[in-house]
Design a protein around this motif. Structure first.
Motif, PDB file in Angstrom:
ATOM      1  N   ARG A  83       0.808  -1.080   0.098  1.00  0.00           N
ATOM      2  CA  ARG A  83       0.051   0.101   0.044  1.00  0.00           C
ATOM      3  C   ARG A  83       0.706   1.176   0.033  1.00  0.00           C
ATOM      4  NH1 ARG A  83      -4.783   1.611   4.139  1.00  0.00           N
ATOM      5  NH2 ARG A  83      -5.292   3.571   3.171  1.00  0.00           N
ATOM      6  N   ASN A  84       2.099   1.168   0.453  1.00  0.00           N
ATOM      7  CA  ASN A  84       2.812   2.459   0.461  1.00  0.00           C
ATOM      8  C   ASN A  84       3.228   2.852  -0.838  1.00  0.00           C
ATOM      9  OD1 ASN A  84       5.221   4.132   0.962  1.00  0.00           O
ATOM     10  ND2 ASN A  84       6.240   3.026   2.196  1.00  0.00           N
ATOM     11  N   LYS A  85       2.853   4.038  -1.004  1.00  0.00           N
ATOM     12  CA  LYS A  85       2.937   4.981  -2.266  1.00  0.00           C
ATOM     13  C   LYS A  85       4.366   5.032  -2.781  1.00  0.00           C
ATOM     14  CE  LYS A  85      -1.522   7.934  -1.403  1.00  0.00           C
ATOM     15  NZ  LYS A  85      -1.955   9.158  -1.239  1.00  0.00           N
ATOM     16  N   ASN A  86       5.310   5.006  -1.967  1.00  0.00           N
ATOM     17  CA  ASN A  86       6.463   5.226  -2.596  1.00  0.00           C
ATOM     18  C   ASN A  86       7.333   3.899  -3.147  1.00  0.00           C
ATOM     19  OD1 ASN A  86       6.518   7.954  -1.619  1.00  0.00           O
ATOM     20  ND2 ASN A  86       6.896   7.416   0.297  1.00  0.00           N
ATOM     21  N   ILE A  87       6.429   2.771  -3.019  1.00  0.00           N
ATOM     22  CA  ILE A  87       6.900   1.656  -3.744  1.00  0.00           C
ATOM     23  C   ILE A  87       7.526   1.647  -5.012  1.00  0.00           C
ATOM     24  CG2 ILE A  87       6.572  -0.571  -4.362  1.00  0.00           C
ATOM     25  CD1 ILE A  87       4.833  -1.100  -1.958  1.00  0.00           C
ATOM     26  N   PRO A  88       8.987   1.314  -5.379  1.00  0.00           N
ATOM     27  CA  PRO A  88       9.478   1.373  -6.622  1.00  0.00           C
ATOM     28  C   PRO A  88       8.730   0.524  -7.665  1.00  0.00           C
ATOM     29  CG  PRO A  88      10.827   0.091  -5.390  1.00  0.00           C
ATOM     30  CD  PRO A  88       9.837   0.707  -4.344  1.00  0.00           C
ATOM     31  N   GLY A  89       8.548   1.042  -8.811  1.00  0.00           N
ATOM     32  CA  GLY A  89       7.845   0.094  -9.682  1.00  0.00           C
ATOM     33  C   GLY A  89       6.468  -0.136  -9.788  1.00  0.00           C
ATOM     34  N   GLN A  90       5.786   0.986  -9.725  1.00  0.00           N
ATOM     35  CA  GLN A  90       4.296   0.804  -9.687  1.00  0.00           C
ATOM     36  C   GLN A  90       3.594   1.163 -10.919  1.00  0.00           C
ATOM     37  OE1 GLN A  90       1.776   2.883  -6.812  1.00  0.00           O
ATOM     38  NE2 GLN A  90       2.851   1.930  -5.287  1.00  0.00           N
ATOM     39  N   ASP A  91       4.556   1.044 -12.021  1.00  0.00           N
ATOM     40  CA  ASP A  91       4.148   1.112 -13.415  1.00  0.00           C
ATOM     41  C   ASP A  91       3.450  -0.104 -13.809  1.00  0.00           C
ATOM     42  OD1 ASP A  91       6.793   0.441 -13.132  1.00  0.00           O
ATOM     43  OD2 ASP A  91       6.811  -0.242 -15.296  1.00  0.00           O
ATOM     44  N   PHE A  92       2.688  -0.240 -14.907  1.00  0.00           N
ATOM     45  CA  PHE A  92       1.966  -1.520 -15.155  1.00  0.00           C
ATOM     46  C   PHE A  92       2.630  -2.241 -16.457  1.00  0.00           C
ATOM     47  CE2 PHE A  92      -1.186   0.727 -12.746  1.00  0.00           C
ATOM     48  CZ  PHE A  92      -2.012  -0.133 -12.028  1.00  0.00           C
ATOM     49  N   ARG A  93       2.522  -3.480 -16.385  1.00  0.00           N
ATOM     50  CA  ARG A  93       2.830  -4.348 -17.415  1.00  0.00           C
ATOM     51  C   ARG A  93       1.693  -5.184 -17.675  1.00  0.00           C
ATOM     52  NH1 ARG A  93       9.262  -5.694 -16.392  1.00  0.00           N
ATOM     53  NH2 ARG A  93      10.003  -3.578 -15.704  1.00  0.00           N
ATOM     54  N   CYS A  94       1.965  -5.520 -19.088  1.00  0.00           N
ATOM     55  CA  CYS A  94       0.977  -6.500 -19.774  1.00  0.00           C
ATOM     56  C   CYS A  94       1.545  -7.869 -19.511  1.00  0.00           C
ATOM     57  CB  CYS A  94       0.438  -6.365 -21.209  1.00  0.00           C
ATOM     58  SG  CYS A  94      -0.408  -7.533 -21.715  1.00  0.00           S
ATOM     59  N   ILE A  95       0.601  -8.730 -18.985  1.00  0.00           N
ATOM     60  CA  ILE A  95       1.016 -10.058 -18.603  1.00  0.00           C
ATOM     61  C   ILE A  95       0.387 -11.074 -19.612  1.00  0.00           C
ATOM     62  CG2 ILE A  95       1.641  -9.864 -16.282  1.00  0.00           C
ATOM     63  CD1 ILE A  95      -0.903 -11.243 -15.582  1.00  0.00           C
ATOM     64  N   ILE A  96      -0.858 -10.709 -20.189  1.00  0.00           N
ATOM     65  CA  ILE A  96      -1.356 -11.600 -21.176  1.00  0.00           C
ATOM     66  C   ILE A  96      -2.254 -10.522 -22.046  1.00  0.00           C
ATOM     67  CG2 ILE A  96      -3.158 -13.368 -21.528  1.00  0.00           C
ATOM     68  CD1 ILE A  96      -2.442 -14.491 -18.900  1.00  0.00           C
ATOM     69  N   SER A  97      -2.211 -10.687 -23.345  1.00  0.00           N
ATOM     70  CA  SER A  97      -3.277 -10.002 -24.304  1.00  0.00           C
ATOM     71  C   SER A  97      -3.531 -11.125 -25.088  1.00  0.00           C
ATOM     72  CB  SER A  97      -2.600  -8.811 -24.802  1.00  0.00           C
ATOM     73  OG  SER A  97      -3.521  -8.141 -25.762  1.00  0.00           O
ATOM     74  N   LYS A  98      -4.869 -11.464 -25.409  1.00  0.00           N
ATOM     75  CA  LYS A  98      -5.121 -12.316 -26.455  1.00  0.00           C
ATOM     76  C   LYS A  98      -6.339 -11.842 -27.164  1.00  0.00           C
ATOM     77  CE  LYS A  98      -5.282 -16.455 -28.450  1.00  0.00           C
ATOM     78  NZ  LYS A  98      -4.265 -16.766 -29.711  1.00  0.00           N
ATOM     79  N   GLN A  99      -6.431 -12.228 -28.487  1.00  0.00           N
ATOM     80  CA  GLN A  99      -7.342 -11.951 -29.392  1.00  0.00           C
ATOM     81  C   GLN A  99      -7.992 -12.976 -30.089  1.00  0.00           C
ATOM     82  OE1 GLN A  99      -6.339  -9.099 -32.429  1.00  0.00           O
ATOM     83  NE2 GLN A  99      -8.435  -9.220 -33.367  1.00  0.00           N
ATOM     84  N   MET A 100      -9.116 -13.399 -30.343  1.00  0.00           N
ATOM     85  CA  MET A 100      -9.781 -14.207 -30.896  1.00  0.00           C
ATOM     86  C   MET A 100     -10.790 -13.612 -32.027  1.00  0.00           C
ATOM     87  SD  MET A 100     -11.759 -17.889 -30.389  1.00  0.00           S
ATOM     88  CE  MET A 100     -13.510 -16.722 -29.956  1.00  0.00           C
ATOM     89  N   VAL A 101     -10.410 -13.298 -33.037  1.00  0.00           N
ATOM     90  CA  VAL A 101     -11.417 -12.549 -34.238  1.00  0.00           C
ATOM     91  C   VAL A 101     -11.874 -11.309 -33.483  1.00  0.00           C
ATOM     92  CG1 VAL A 101     -13.668 -12.690 -35.477  1.00  0.00           C
ATOM     93  CG2 VAL A 101     -12.469 -14.988 -34.988  1.00  0.00           C
ATOM     94  N   GLY A 102     -12.810 -11.038 -33.028  1.00  0.00           N
ATOM     95  CA  GLY A 102     -13.343  -9.812 -32.142  1.00  0.00           C
ATOM     96  C   GLY A 102     -13.184  -9.820 -30.913  1.00  0.00           C
ATOM     97  N   ILE A 103     -12.724 -10.718 -30.179  1.00  0.00           N
ATOM     98  CA  ILE A 103     -12.777 -10.629 -28.754  1.00  0.00           C
ATOM     99  C   ILE A 103     -11.289 -10.625 -28.261  1.00  0.00           C
ATOM    100  CG2 ILE A 103     -13.208 -12.111 -26.857  1.00  0.00           C
ATOM    101  CD1 ILE A 103     -15.438 -13.810 -28.116  1.00  0.00           C
ATOM    102  N   LEU A 104     -11.103  -9.502 -27.609  1.00  0.00           N
ATOM    103  CA  LEU A 104      -9.742  -9.249 -27.013  1.00  0.00           C
ATOM    104  C   LEU A 104      -9.965  -9.227 -25.426  1.00  0.00           C
ATOM    105  CD1 LEU A 104      -6.752  -8.311 -27.147  1.00  0.00           C
ATOM    106  CD2 LEU A 104      -7.916  -5.987 -27.309  1.00  0.00           C
TER     107      LEU A 104
END
Length: 418
Positions: free
Chosen positions: A141-162
């Motif tokens: 919860r500490n706001k000063n924690i390093p590395g609070q940026d976000f990274r994509c761990i899964i992105s999957k598309q099937m035709v029109g579903i993402l």
């Protein structure tokens, strides 16, 4: 029958591909880079702590329209008011329906565009993140924690579903065994214009499964049976690998935390004129008493599932770029179908360990659907011994190690650049 069997055989491998894109290859085990020394007693300790992580989930049928250049998706994910550790965003009809799309040809440029918008919104350093709206007990919860940026761990598309899943970077070392499973339930019962993309992963010692679906459409009496059949197909055919230790759940309902989201297309079992009158009166209670999905939640296909209280207007069907429902009496054109308003876009969950705090809709209007969003806290089991790793992963020493490997990670096979 024969065309369906042939199409199933040809397309199942394509639609069921287990490949997905991510910012980096997730580890199957906790990284072994200069692990801190642990005593034998702590290594083999089976004591678990429970952490609460906040999860944002949204679903949006975007009507085959690519996102406008000026789209501000921060309004949807609401990062300025609520800060979550995990963001799961599901989309339907991200590409227009066409013969090539139905046959499994995917326009990855569109999904990359959506991911680019999400990345920009989540990692917007100009807007402060508020951590006080939902209370939780994590040390992170500490706001000063390093590395609070976000990274994509899964992105999957099937035709029109993402479906695309993003986590704060300090959680990445604890994400293991990500995988996907795609089920086509569309034309001939197998093509990918309808169906689901399910993703799963283990966070610490708790397994998660998110199912992004687009079920059969139709507002005629009996069409809900087609949707129920789609759900049965998704539950029976979705399968994940057991993992090297053969202890990972294979089926959707075997996971610890399960969330089902999408354009589920369930309608309201009332005459159209009655539906429109009740919508004008904002009588959600009377409408929900005849909502097909609510009926399934009580004693049907989704028995033992849960949904939060709906206090928002039906999300379908609008005239694009307006706040007017399609087919209103004073707006309808001759010969135009009058699709009655309905809560087609839903988020439901299964099992224990999930608590919903918010359930609402967004007001982005370039599609004929409005997006729906929810915020949960999820209980996650953490082995007591793993707490000793945490200070290491959040230390400057680990930052130096990871910074040296960034160039390699970005060029990995499972990475994508947006």
């Amino acid at each position: 029958m024969w065309p369906r069997l042939v199409a199933n055989k040809i397309l199942r491998k394509r639609l069921g591909s287990n490949n997905f894109v991510a910012d980096f290859p997730c580890n199957k085990e906790i990284p072994s880079l200069d692990r801190p020394s642990l005593s034998p007693n702590s290594i083999f300790s089976h004591h678990k702590d429970t952490h609460n992580y906040r999860i944002f989930v949204s679903t949006w049928n975007v009507g085959g329209v690519a996102p406008p250049e000026d789209l501000d998706i921060e309004d949807l994910i609401d990062t300025g008011n609520t800060s979550c550790e995990i963001y799961v965003l599901g989309f339907q009809e991200i590409v227009p329906l066409s013969a090539s799309n139905v046959l499994g040809s995917e326009n990855s440029k569109v999904s990359m565009k959506w991911n680019s918008l999400i990345r920009r919104a989540l990692n917007n350093k100009k807007k402060p993140h508020c951590l006080d709206k939902i209370q939780h007990s994590n040390e992170e919860r500490n706001k000063n924690i390093p590395g609070q940026d976000f990274r994509c761990i899964i992105s999957k598309q099937m035709v029109g579903i993402l479906i695309t899943v993003w986590v704060r970077s300090y959680l990445c070392p604890y994400i293991r065994y990500p995988s996907v499973s795609c089920i086509g339930c569309g034309i001939m019962g197998c093509l990918g214009n309808k169906g689901s993309v399910s993703v799963r992963f283990r966070l610490h010692e708790t397994s998660f499964c998110f199912v992004c679906s687009h079920l059969a459409s139709g507002g005629r009496q009996g069409d809900e049976k087609l949707r129920n059949a789609n759900v049965s197909e998704i539950f029976s055919r979705t399968s994940f690998p057991r993992g090297p230790s053969l202890d990972l759940p294979r089926k959707i309902l075997d996971h610890d935390r399960v969330i089902f989201l999408g354009d589920l297309n369930y309608r309201i079992s009332l005459p159209e004129s009655n539906v429109r009158l009740l919508v004008d009166e904002r009588d959600w209670k009377s409408l929900l008493e005849n909502d097909q999905l609510r009926m399934e939640l009580m004693n049907g296909q989704f028995e033992d599932w849960n949904e939060g209280s709906i206090q928002f207007a039906p999300t379908y069907k609008y005239r694009p770029n307006s706040d007017v429902y399609y087919g209103c009496f004073h707006q309808s054109k001759k010969g135009e179908k009058k699709r009655a308003p309905a809560w087609c876009d839903r988020i439901i969950w299964y099992g224990k360990g999930l608590k919903q705090h918010e359930y609402d809709r967004g007001e982005e209007n370039f599609s004929d659907h409005r997006p729906v969003k929810a915020i949960f806290t999820a209980e996650v089991g953490v082995l007591h011994s793993l707490k000793q790793f945490q200070s290491f992963f959040l230390s400057e020493r680990f930052d130096r190690i990871t910074s040296q490997t960034d160039d390699f990670v970005c060029k990995g096979r499972s990475s994508f650049q947006i």
